[in-house]
Design a protein around this motif. Sequence first.
Motif, PDB file in Angstrom:
ATOM      1  N   THR A  90      59.649   0.034  45.875  1.00 30.37           N
ATOM      2  CA  THR A  90      60.853  -0.184  45.081  1.00 30.37           C
ATOM      3  C   THR A  90      60.635  -1.234  43.987  1.00 30.37           C
ATOM      4  O   THR A  90      59.590  -1.875  43.919  1.00 30.37           O
ATOM      5  N   ALA A  91      61.681  -1.412  43.172  1.00 30.67           N
ATOM      6  CA  ALA A  91      61.623  -2.366  42.069  1.00 30.67           C
ATOM      7  C   ALA A  91      62.241  -3.706  42.438  1.00 30.67           C
ATOM      8  O   ALA A  91      62.557  -4.515  41.552  1.00 30.67           O
ATOM      9  N   ARG A  92      62.431  -3.982  43.731  1.00 30.33           N
ATOM     10  CA  ARG A  92      62.941  -5.289  44.137  1.00 30.33           C
ATOM     11  C   ARG A  92      62.150  -5.837  45.319  1.00 30.33           C
ATOM     12  O   ARG A  92      61.574  -5.080  46.105  1.00 30.33           O
ATOM     13  N   ASP A  93      62.114  -7.147  45.425  1.00 34.43           N
ATOM     14  CA  ASP A  93      61.406  -7.793  46.531  1.00 34.43           C
ATOM     15  C   ASP A  93      62.036  -7.410  47.859  1.00 34.43           C
ATOM     16  O   ASP A  93      63.249  -7.175  47.951  1.00 34.43           O
ATOM     17  N   GLY A  94      61.200  -7.350  48.899  1.00 34.58           N
ATOM     18  CA  GLY A  94      61.706  -6.965  50.204  1.00 34.58           C
ATOM     19  C   GLY A  94      61.256  -7.909  51.300  1.00 34.58           C
ATOM     20  O   GLY A  94      60.390  -8.769  51.107  1.00 34.58           O
ATOM     21  N   ARG A  95      61.851  -7.765  52.466  1.00 41.26           N
ATOM     22  CA  ARG A  95      61.502  -8.511  53.669  1.00 41.26           C
ATOM     23  C   ARG A  95      61.121  -7.530  54.769  1.00 41.26           C
ATOM     24  O   ARG A  95      61.751  -6.484  54.920  1.00 41.26           O
ATOM     25  N   VAL A  96      60.100  -7.909  55.541  1.00 38.90           N
ATOM     26  CA  VAL A  96      59.566  -7.028  56.572  1.00 38.90           C
ATOM     27  C   VAL A  96      59.523  -7.768  57.902  1.00 38.90           C
ATOM     28  O   VAL A  96      59.120  -8.939  57.959  1.00 38.90           O
ATOM     29  N   ASP A  97      59.915  -7.088  58.977  1.00 40.41           N
ATOM     30  CA  ASP A  97      59.744  -7.572  60.349  1.00 40.41           C
ATOM     31  C   ASP A  97      58.795  -6.624  61.066  1.00 40.41           C
ATOM     32  O   ASP A  97      58.873  -5.401  60.893  1.00 40.41           O
ATOM     33  N   VAL A  98      57.900  -7.185  61.890  1.00 43.88           N
ATOM     34  CA  VAL A  98      56.957  -6.384  62.671  1.00 43.88           C
ATOM     35  C   VAL A  98      57.168  -6.674  64.146  1.00 43.88           C
ATOM     36  O   VAL A  98      57.157  -7.831  64.566  1.00 43.88           O
ATOM     37  N   VAL A 104      58.100  -5.748  74.774  1.00 43.85           N
ATOM     38  CA  VAL A 104      58.258  -5.720  73.321  1.00 43.85           C
ATOM     39  C   VAL A 104      58.205  -7.149  72.827  1.00 43.85           C
ATOM     40  O   VAL A 104      58.942  -8.005  73.326  1.00 43.85           O
ATOM     41  N   ARG A 105      57.309  -7.417  71.878  1.00 44.52           N
ATOM     42  CA  ARG A 105      57.171  -8.775  71.356  1.00 44.52           C
ATOM     43  C   ARG A 105      57.607  -8.829  69.903  1.00 44.52           C
ATOM     44  O   ARG A 105      57.372  -7.900  69.134  1.00 44.52           O
ATOM     45  N   ARG A 106      58.218  -9.958  69.549  1.00 46.52           N
ATOM     46  CA  ARG A 106      58.643 -10.226  68.176  1.00 46.52           C
ATOM     47  C   ARG A 106      58.045 -11.568  67.756  1.00 46.52           C
ATOM     48  O   ARG A 106      58.755 -12.568  67.705  1.00 46.52           O
ATOM     49  N   VAL A 152      57.408  -1.340  62.120  1.00 45.05           N
ATOM     50  CA  VAL A 152      57.730  -2.069  60.895  1.00 45.05           C
ATOM     51  C   VAL A 152      59.174  -1.765  60.505  1.00 45.05           C
ATOM     52  O   VAL A 152      59.571  -0.599  60.436  1.00 45.05           O
ATOM     53  N   SER A 153      59.942  -2.814  60.243  1.00 46.27           N
ATOM     54  CA  SER A 153      61.325  -2.663  59.783  1.00 46.27           C
ATOM     55  C   SER A 153      61.490  -3.472  58.502  1.00 46.27           C
ATOM     56  O   SER A 153      61.126  -4.644  58.454  1.00 46.27           O
ATOM     57  N   ALA A 154      62.003  -2.849  57.453  1.00 52.69           N
ATOM     58  CA  ALA A 154      62.119  -3.509  56.150  1.00 52.69           C
ATOM     59  C   ALA A 154      63.509  -3.315  55.571  1.00 52.69           C
ATOM     60  O   ALA A 154      64.235  -2.391  55.959  1.00 52.69           O
ATOM     61  N   ASP A 155      63.873  -4.178  54.622  1.00 52.15           N
ATOM     62  CA  ASP A 155      65.170  -4.028  53.962  1.00 52.15           C
ATOM     63  C   ASP A 155      65.055  -3.264  52.648  1.00 52.15           C
ATOM     64  O   ASP A 155      66.035  -3.153  51.905  1.00 52.15           O
ATOM     65  N   VAL A 156      63.860  -2.750  52.345  1.00 50.56           N
ATOM     66  CA  VAL A 156      63.633  -1.871  51.201  1.00 50.56           C
ATOM     67  C   VAL A 156      62.772  -0.701  51.675  1.00 50.56           C
ATOM     68  O   VAL A 156      62.203  -0.736  52.774  1.00 50.56           O
ATOM     69  N   ALA A 157      62.654   0.323  50.858  1.00 43.02           N
ATOM     70  CA  ALA A 157      61.827   1.478  51.213  1.00 43.02           C
ATOM     71  C   ALA A 157      60.343   1.125  51.059  1.00 43.02           C
ATOM     72  O   ALA A 157      59.906   0.701  49.981  1.00 43.02           O
TER      73      ALA A 157
END
Length: 235
Positions: free
Chosen positions: A153-161, A169-171, A204-209
């Motif tokens: 995408t054209a905007r910065d994103g945040r990613v959680d693994v 399940v570990r975070r 992987v979970s992100a707030d952008v595509a």
Amino acid sequence: EGARGVSLSLGATELAPRWFFAYGFSGPQVREAVSILNPSSRELTVTVSLAGKDRAAQPAELIDVSVAPRSARRLLLREGPPGGSPDAMVGMSATVTSTNGVDFVAEREVAYGRDRGDGTTAELGASSAARAWLLTPPMPKPDRDALAILNTTARDGRVDVFLRSDDQVRRPPSLQGLKVGAGLRLEVRLERWTSGVDPVVAVVSADVAVVAERYAKVDKLHDRSDVAGLPLPAP
């Protein structure tokens, strides 16, 4: 040529106007190529764009490249996004886009010379991005294990693994809220949690595509492995 290893990848079930490749490297003793299949009766033109951690690049020789009808063409990605020392491998993602409306199929190959420990990998691209991906282990008990994540995408994103094994399940805090710049690539090292243990699945979970791939290496083997992620429904 210049590398030892074995690779395979699945075929494509459909054509698409764009293919994403999150994994890839540029540097000495590394050769990356993208193979383009045009099964249609029309000429295809494609443009290949590259993305690193801090910047993107558009090589002039990879703009509007022609692929004849019912044929295939292999494109060498000779240079990656600038950055890093001349002797270092630099992480490099690629996006291949049709510029004349003809759909196609694309596959990427990365080969490593002996000074890089040998190995070759091949994988079909992702035809779409998603906000969540599941990534299976590329090989058991790796010495190096990492994710390559491309922000489409054209905007910065945040990613959680998140990491999932048979019993938990570990975070890990260090894998939460990772920043990936607009149109850029993020590499996430996992071997701290996956080396020498039973298989661990990454989510992987992100707030952008984004598009995600996972790659691994075992030091005693003269080869490498990578697997494309499986897109999941948005959380």
